[in-house]
Design a protein around this motif. Structure first.
Motif, short mmCIF file in Angstrom:
data_model
loop_
_atom_site.label_atom_id
_atom_site.label_comp_id
_atom_site.label_asym_id
_atom_site.label_seq_id
_atom_site.Cartn_x
_atom_site.Cartn_y
_atom_site.Cartn_z
N ALA A 1 -28.17 10.38 27.77
CA ALA A 1 -28.56 9.10 27.19
C ALA A 1 -27.36 8.40 26.58
N TYR A 2 -27.50 7.08 26.47
CA TYR A 2 -26.64 6.32 25.58
C TYR A 2 -27.37 6.26 24.25
N VAL B 1 -22.40 5.99 22.13
CA VAL B 1 -22.01 7.29 22.68
C VAL B 1 -22.82 7.55 23.93
N GLU B 2 -22.25 8.32 24.82
CA GLU B 2 -22.97 8.85 25.98
C GLU B 2 -22.98 10.36 25.81
N MET B 3 -24.18 10.92 25.73
CA MET B 3 -24.34 12.36 25.48
C MET B 3 -25.34 12.94 26.47
N GLY B 4 -25.10 14.18 26.86
CA GLY B 4 -26.04 14.88 27.72
C GLY B 4 -26.06 16.35 27.39
N GLY C 1 -15.27 16.81 23.64
CA GLY C 1 -16.37 17.77 23.58
C GLY C 1 -17.56 17.41 24.43
N GLY C 2 -17.33 16.73 25.55
CA GLY C 2 -18.43 16.34 26.43
C GLY C 2 -19.17 15.09 25.99
N ILE C 3 -18.64 14.39 24.99
CA ILE C 3 -19.26 13.16 24.49
C ILE C 3 -18.29 12.01 24.73
#
Length: 154
Positions: free
Chosen positions: A139-140, A85-88, A63-65
C-alpha cells in the motif's frame, strides 16, 4: 502530475480539517467525506501512483520501505506536512506523533492493512507512538502531520 498539482489536491482535504481535533472523530469525518472510491480519494491515489512513476515521490528507500516528504508544512495546506510511503508486508521504524498523524491508506496489491486498517483514513492522536506495519499486501500510506512534527524513537 506535478508537485504543485499534488499540493492543490491535498489542500482540498486540509481545508476541511484545519482546526479540527486530531482524533477518532476526525477519522470518521474523513472516511465519510473522502471515502475510498470518492473522486477526491481516487484522485489522490492516482496522483501518488503517477508521482512515484515519475520519480519525485517515494524517491528514497530503506528497509524495504520507499518514502519521502512530499510537502513541508505550509500555509497552502493549513500547516500540515505530507509524507508518502510505499510499504508491503513490513514493519517500519517506531516513531511518535507530538501533534498526531492522519493516515490515508491506499491499497496497491493484495488486501493490505496498515496497523490493522484497510483502505481509507485512520488517525493517531497527539502523543501516540507506533511501529507502522503493513500486512497482507502492498500500500501507499500518505501521512498528514500537523506542523510536520514526528519524532523517531527506539
Amino acid at each position: 502530475m506535478t508537485p504543485d498539482a499534488f499540493q492543490a489536491l491535498i489542500a482540498k482535504v486540509t481545508a476541511t480539517i484545519a482546526g479540527k481535533p486530531v482524533d477518532a472523530s476526525l477519522a470518521a469525518f474523513l472516511n465519510e467525506r473522502f471515502p475510498p472510491g470518492s473522486a477526491e480519494f481516487d484522485d489522490i491515489a492516482a496522483a501518488c501512483k503517477q508521482a512515484v512513476a515519475d520519480g519525485w515521490m517515494c524517491e528514497r528507500e530503506h528497509g524495504g520501505i520507499k518514502y519521502g516528504r512530499v510537502i513541508k508544512p505550509c500555509d497552502a495546506i493549513h500547516g500540515f506536512s505530507v509524507d508518502v510511503v510505499e510499504m508491503g508486508d513490513v514493519v517500519g521504524p517506531q516513531h511518535a506523533h507530538p501533534n498526531g498523524e492522519i493516515d490515508m491508506i491506499m491499497p496497491l496489491d493484495g488486501a493490505p492493512k496498515f496497523d490493522g486498517h484497510g483502505a481509507g483514513w485512520f488517525v493517531y492522536g497527539p502523543g501516540t507512538v507506533h511501529k507502522p506495519t503493513v500486512a497482507g499486501g502492498r500500500a501507499y500510506v500518505l501521512y498528514l502531520l500537523p506542523q510536520g512534527a514526528i519524532e523517531f524513537t527506539r
